[in-house]
Design a protein around this motif. Structure first.
Motif, mmCIF file in Angstrom:
data_model
loop_
_atom_site.group_PDB
_atom_site.id
_atom_site.type_symbol
_atom_site.label_atom_id
_atom_site.label_comp_id
_atom_site.label_asym_id
_atom_site.label_seq_id
_atom_site.Cartn_x
_atom_site.Cartn_y
_atom_site.Cartn_z
ATOM 1 N N VAL A 50 68.386 42.477 37.663
ATOM 2 C CA VAL A 50 68.363 43.036 38.889
ATOM 3 C C VAL A 50 69.265 42.317 40.009
ATOM 4 N N MET A 51 69.538 41.284 40.008
ATOM 5 C CA MET A 51 70.428 40.432 40.888
ATOM 6 C C MET A 51 71.859 40.881 40.755
ATOM 7 N N ASP A 52 72.249 41.344 39.645
ATOM 8 C CA ASP A 52 73.739 41.719 39.392
ATOM 9 C C ASP A 52 74.028 43.187 40.164
ATOM 10 N N GLU A 53 72.964 43.916 40.328
ATOM 11 C CA GLU A 53 72.985 45.444 40.811
ATOM 12 C C GLU A 53 71.715 45.676 41.717
ATOM 13 N N LEU A 54 71.767 44.755 42.757
ATOM 14 C CA LEU A 54 70.703 45.013 43.503
ATOM 15 C C LEU A 54 70.404 46.481 44.239
ATOM 16 N N MET A 55 71.504 47.170 44.631
ATOM 17 C CA MET A 55 71.389 48.372 45.270
ATOM 18 C C MET A 55 71.048 49.394 43.986
ATOM 19 N N GLY A 56 71.374 49.099 42.854
ATOM 20 C CA GLY A 56 71.295 49.943 41.613
ATOM 21 C C GLY A 56 69.883 49.815 41.086
ATOM 22 N N HIS A 57 69.051 48.804 41.895
ATOM 23 C CA HIS A 57 67.496 48.728 41.311
ATOM 24 C C HIS A 57 66.768 48.803 42.682
ATOM 25 N N ALA A 58 67.121 49.640 43.561
ATOM 26 C CA ALA A 58 66.488 49.723 44.863
ATOM 27 C C ALA A 58 65.121 50.262 44.745
ATOM 28 N N ASP A 59 64.971 51.222 43.991
ATOM 29 C CA ASP A 59 63.542 52.019 43.727
ATOM 30 C C ASP A 59 62.595 51.047 43.078
ATOM 31 N N GLU A 60 63.102 50.226 42.293
ATOM 32 C CA GLU A 60 62.303 49.245 41.538
ATOM 33 C C GLU A 60 62.016 48.107 42.560
ATOM 34 N N ILE A 61 63.077 47.523 43.138
ATOM 35 C CA ILE A 61 62.805 46.516 44.199
ATOM 36 C C ILE A 61 61.780 47.090 45.313
ATOM 37 N N ASP A 62 61.772 48.159 45.790
ATOM 38 C CA ASP A 62 60.729 48.676 46.661
ATOM 39 C C ASP A 62 59.353 48.659 45.924
ATOM 40 N N GLU A 63 59.195 49.164 44.785
ATOM 41 C CA GLU A 63 57.944 48.993 44.205
ATOM 42 C C GLU A 63 57.519 47.653 43.926
ATOM 43 N N LEU A 64 58.274 46.892 43.635
ATOM 44 C CA LEU A 64 57.747 45.400 43.346
ATOM 45 C C LEU A 64 57.341 44.788 44.669
ATOM 46 N N LEU A 65 58.181 45.106 45.494
ATOM 47 C CA LEU A 65 57.688 44.554 47.063
ATOM 48 C C LEU A 65 56.447 45.092 47.589
ATOM 49 N N ALA A 66 56.343 46.319 47.434
ATOM 50 C CA ALA A 66 55.121 47.147 47.875
ATOM 51 C C ALA A 66 53.888 46.564 47.295
ATOM 52 N N ALA A 67 53.927 46.235 46.250
ATOM 53 C CA ALA A 67 52.649 45.726 45.394
ATOM 54 C C ALA A 67 52.296 44.561 45.944
ATOM 55 N N TRP A 68 53.589 43.738 46.362
ATOM 56 C CA TRP A 68 52.964 42.394 46.915
ATOM 57 C C TRP A 68 52.563 42.549 48.397
ATOM 58 N N LEU A 69 53.140 43.454 49.257
ATOM 59 C CA LEU A 69 53.148 43.765 50.614
ATOM 60 C C LEU A 69 51.670 44.355 50.818
ATOM 61 N N LYS A 70 51.218 45.149 50.045
ATOM 62 C CA LYS A 70 49.852 45.915 50.520
ATOM 63 C C LYS A 70 48.811 44.969 50.461
ATOM 64 N N ASP A 71 48.701 43.705 50.231
ATOM 65 C CA ASP A 71 47.780 42.773 50.262
ATOM 66 C C ASP A 71 48.086 41.762 51.568
ATOM 67 N N HIS A 72 49.032 42.109 52.163
ATOM 68 C CA HIS A 72 49.164 41.068 53.331
ATOM 69 C C HIS A 72 49.535 41.841 54.535
ATOM 70 N N THR A 73 49.233 41.554 55.635
ATOM 71 C CA THR A 73 49.274 41.868 57.096
ATOM 72 C C THR A 73 50.763 41.591 57.555
ATOM 73 N N ARG A 74 51.183 42.403 58.457
ATOM 74 C CA ARG A 74 52.629 42.141 59.100
ATOM 75 C C ARG A 74 52.781 40.564 59.502
ATOM 76 N N ASP A 75 51.766 40.215 59.969
ATOM 77 C CA ASP A 75 52.010 38.796 60.525
ATOM 78 C C ASP A 75 52.160 37.841 59.356
ATOM 79 N N GLU A 76 51.126 38.198 58.354
ATOM 80 C CA GLU A 76 51.036 37.323 57.150
ATOM 81 C C GLU A 76 52.591 37.281 56.607
ATOM 82 N N VAL A 77 53.004 38.677 56.229
ATOM 83 C CA VAL A 77 54.499 38.669 55.783
ATOM 84 C C VAL A 77 55.439 37.955 56.319
ATOM 85 N N MET A 78 55.363 38.083 57.827
ATOM 86 C CA MET A 78 56.637 37.413 58.430
ATOM 87 C C MET A 78 56.368 35.820 58.308
ATOM 88 N N ALA A 79 55.096 35.312 58.563
ATOM 89 C CA ALA A 79 55.208 34.088 58.513
ATOM 90 C C ALA A 79 55.717 33.391 57.256
#
Lengths: 402, 414
Positions: free
Chosen positions: A282-311
């Motif tokens: 993934v690290m070698d081709e970050l943009m090439g894995h953009a869809d996967e990165i979105d999915e992985l981040l979304a899975a974590w983000l859905k359990d956290h509020t904006r304030d929690e994420v930023m902090a």
């Protein structure tokens, strides 16, 4: 000793709208005396709103209240011979003249740069238009949207399967004003050395193009033959090796801006606890894995509020931020602590909190002051600066020149 | 007499990525001598980042398209500011310079011992610029938060204002916050130079990235306070102009933007699109009615634009006195006749990366233009000029610094 950088500078501002308004606001903020010359019924931004509840009022529009703070307002009909004569007297005493008429309009009144230069060789005259003083589109009618279209910026904003999208606010117009202020400062610097003024031709479409600096869009188009296009909230570059993410993603209670940082390359994995985000593939081709990165981040983000994420992210030096609405920005803890919004009282609009200057310059006094009423300083300017008598002012008023 | 406004100014540039480098690039184009002081490891300086080097275009660290755009017309000298010797040389350089610009996160310069208070001991009238993301000094709970430009748009409210009607927030194409703050910095430096000229006094300028975005949507905060309504995204529509949208034209992904500001302009539009009866229709009689019924207008206009190219639609509408513009692509800029007449792009030949096209200065000046056409420097290209000519170091000292890695001519591994 002088308290500010520009308090020896007198600016005559004939412009209408945001571009000239923001340009001379920047000069006002650092001490220039800006005399806003308005038609008897007031310049355009006084009539377009948004207005508070109740009837529209020339003194209560958000744009003129914001853009004109600290300026002086005089009314003067430059269509009349008397008005033009008074303007010429002002120009003789001015350092800078800003105007935003269609190209050729001032020449038609005998007020173009060659004529005014004869009155004042030190004059810096700046024309701000949408399309510039030369070229086949010079006489086109423009607006913020039209300038974004003809600069190609519109084509770069929005989703790939949807129409091109305007950026919020009036960004082409603000960039025109900002670059006009830079051009004027450069001409004043030149004048401080050389002793003579000059003419500046600033256009909104070129100001927008200047915001492409550092993204190499023109060069890459030339080399690849492919024009970069809008890609939603992702950056335009499609190279699979390019960095990612820099995008907006949904979380539990809204949206956040997710960003990868080269100084903390494994930060995403650390933040989310997901080792795949630090996988060399993934690290070698970050943009090439953009869809996967979105999915992985979304899975974590859905359990956290904006304030929690930023902090949580900032705690581990990952540059995530939250999307805030205008009312949230006005009240957020950072703005509360820094006092960026400054209360200013205005006789018709009451007390409101205005954005201060983003340029913190301790030695050069920066002021946040209220906007003038229409024609509030007509008498003061004519009597003090042009040394007219009170009876002259009465006569000019009676004949409708002021 | 020179024709450049800032030819008497020397700037030490410690900036990275886009926002800082663009600010000093503008000043370089206005005549300032900008010396990019690069860390010995090329990697951290934006010579690699979002934009990778292009294969076959010279040494990788000299072939980063974004670096070569945003650092045009500058000089490059490498110097390790973590070493005592590097710091001493930097201070010697500082003594003969006017401005220092840096855009590290707030902790970096103090940690290097290069905070403003330390630097002004060397150069009392120094103008120093810092570009914190969130707040000046250590004010506020977010003062040490890190963010690139696009992330500050989110916190400033601009992302919430950008997007399709009813859709999620979006963001401006590009790195708008970076370039917007860069122009504010260029302006602020010239204000400070004039202040110094008049008073002899320098200062530490802080231009806060997030605040520069809030400043260019300033009226929205007043609108909210006055009306109680929260301004938010409305796609391509406008708070009072109607119609105000982009319309599809003949061809793939081809659009024309139209904005109507008055009743008279709407009458001209209805003539131009051969629907004169629209101007008589009570639904569209005045601005408020048109705004209310703008969705019903769109198909009438689209029916006309669909059978025309963007250019045909724009020219026909402008001939009738209607605000209209073809939505150009980046590629169109090099063939469009108006852009050719403006002549404002900066074509540059880079010794390793080859030919490039870049934005120039967005104005024409009758006397003092800019020094365009100058490429970005190669890594450490000007070490001999800076260390030798400016600081007077003998050649053997320069060689020793190079070999010790304090001022290398090739970037070192981290």
């Amino acid at each position: 000793m002088s308290g500010s950088a520009l308090d020896d500078i007198c600016v005559v501002d004939l412009s209408q709208g945001v571009p000239g308004g923001y340009c001379t606001k920047l000069l006002t903020d650092f001490g220039a005396q800006v005399i806003k010359v308005e038609p008897v019924h007031g310049e355009a931004t006084r009539h377009v709103g948004p207005f508070p509840a109740g009837p529209p009022g020339a003194e209560r529009g958000a744009l003129p209240l914001y853009l004109n703070g600290g300026k002086k307002s005089i009314t003067l009909e430059i269509q009349s011979a008397t008005g033009r004569q008074l303007l010429c007297q002002l120009v003789q005493r001015a350092d800078v003249l800003v105007e935003s008429f269609l190209p050729g309009a001032l020449a038609g009144l005998g007020l173009d740069y060659p004529a005014l230069q004869k009155l004042n060789s030190r004059l810096v005259m700046c024309s701000i238009t949408y399309f510039g003083q030369v070229g086949p589109y010079r006489d086109f009618l423009g607006s913020d949207l039209i300038a974004l279209a003809l600069s190609s910026y519109l084509d770069l904003t929005g989703d790939p399967d949807k129409p091109p999208l305007r950026t919020g606010g009036s960004q082409a117009e603000y960039q025109a004003g900002l670059n006009a202020a830079i051009a004027i400062m450069s001409a004043l610097s030149y004048r401080d050395d050389a002793g003579v003024g000059q003419y500046l031709d600033v256009s909104a479409i070129e100001a927008v193009l200047s915001t492409y600096d550092g993204t190499a869009l023109l060069t890459m188009e030339e080399r690849t033959g492919h024009a970069p296009k809008r890609r939603g909230t992702r950056l335009q570059h499609r190279d699979p090796h390019a960095a990612y993410p820099s995008t907006l993603l949904p979380c539990k209670d809204g949206w956040v801006h997710a960003h990868w940082s080269p100084s903390n390359p494994e930060g995403l994995a650390f933040l989310t606890g997901n080792p795949r985000l630090a996988d060399p593939e993934v690290m070698d081709e970050l943009m090439g894995h953009a869809d996967e990165i979105d999915e992985l981040l979304a899975a974590w983000l859905k359990d956290h509020t904006r304030d929690e994420v930023m902090a949580l992210a900032q705690e581990v030096r990952v540059p995530f931020t939250k999307v805030q609405s205008i009312d949230e920005v006005l009240e957020d803890p950072q703005n509360q602590a820094t006092g960026f919004f400054v209360p200013v009282e205005h006789p018709e609009a009451g007390t409101l909190r205005y954005p201060g200057s983003p340029m913190h310059m301790p030695a050069s006094t920066c002021r946040t002051a209220r906007a003038p009423l229409l024609g509030e300083h007509t008498e003061e300017v004519l009597c003090n600066l042009l040394e007219l008598g009170a009876d002259d002012v009465l006569r000019l008023r009676a004949e409708g020149s002021i | 007499m020179t024709t450049l406004p800032l030819s008497h100014v020397r700037i030490l540039d410690l900036t990275n990525v886009i926002a800082g480098p663009m600010a000093t690039r503008v000043l370089a184009h206005l005549g300032a001598q900008v010396i990019k002081v690069e860390p010995p490891w090329g990697r951290a300086v934006g010579r690699i980042l979002a934009f990778r080097p292009e294969a076959g275009r010279g040494r990788p660290y000299n072939a980063i398209p974004s670096f070569n755009e945003v650092n045009r017309a500058k000089l490059s000298a490498s110097l390790d500011l973590r070493r005592t010797e590097g710091k001493q040389l930097f201070q010697a350089l500082l003594a003969i310079s006017d401005v220092v610009v840096e855009n590290y996160s707030p902790r970096v310069m103090p940690n290097l011992g290069l905070a403003y208070e330390a630097l002004r001991q060397v150069r009392p009238d120094l103008i120093m610029v810092s570009m914190p993301a969130m707040g000046a000094g250590d004010l506020g709970p977010w003062a040490n938060y890190i963010s690139f430009g696009p992330g500050t748009d989110a916190l400033a409210g601009l992302s919430d204002l950008t997007g399709y009607e009813g859709g999620p927030p979006s963001k401006p194409g590009n790195f708008y916050a970076d370039q917007n703050s860069a122009s504010h910095v260029a302006f602020a430096v010239m204000v400070a130079l004039r202040h110094r000229r008049r008073t002899g006094q320098g200062q530490h300028i802080q231009v806060v990235l997030r605040e520069t975005t809030m400043a260019v949507i300033g009226e929205c905060f007043l609108e909210y306070q006055m009306t109680g309504g929260v301004p938010t995204r409305i796609g391509n529509r406008h708070s009072w102009m109607a119609p105000h949208n982009v319309y599809p034209c003949a061809g793939e992904d081809s659009w024309v933007a139209i904005a109507v500001a008055s009743d008279a302009e709407f009458q001209r539009l209805s003539q131009a699109i051969e629907r004169p009866e629209l101007a008589q229709d009570p639904r569209f009689a005045d601005g408020a009615s048109r705004k209310r019924n703008e969705r019903e207008l769109d198909p009438c206009i689209e029916a006309w634009t669909r059978s025309r190219t963007r250019q045909e639609a724009m020219l026909a509408l402008q001939r009738h006195g209607v605000r209209a513009g073809a939505v150009l692509t980046v590629g169109d800029l090099k063939t469009d006749s108006h852009w050719a007449a403006l002549g404002s792009t900066d074509a540059v030949d880079h010794p390793e990366a080859g030919h490039g096209v870049h934005p120039g200065l967005p104005w024409r000046a009758s006397r003092s233009g800019g020094q365009l056409g100058r490429p970005a420097p190669l890594f450490a290209e000007h070490n001999a000029f800076v260390l030798g000519d400016l600081l007077g170091l003998p050649e053997e000292d320069m060689l020793r610094l190079q070999q010790a890695g304090a001022a290398p001519t090739e970037p070192m591994a981290l």
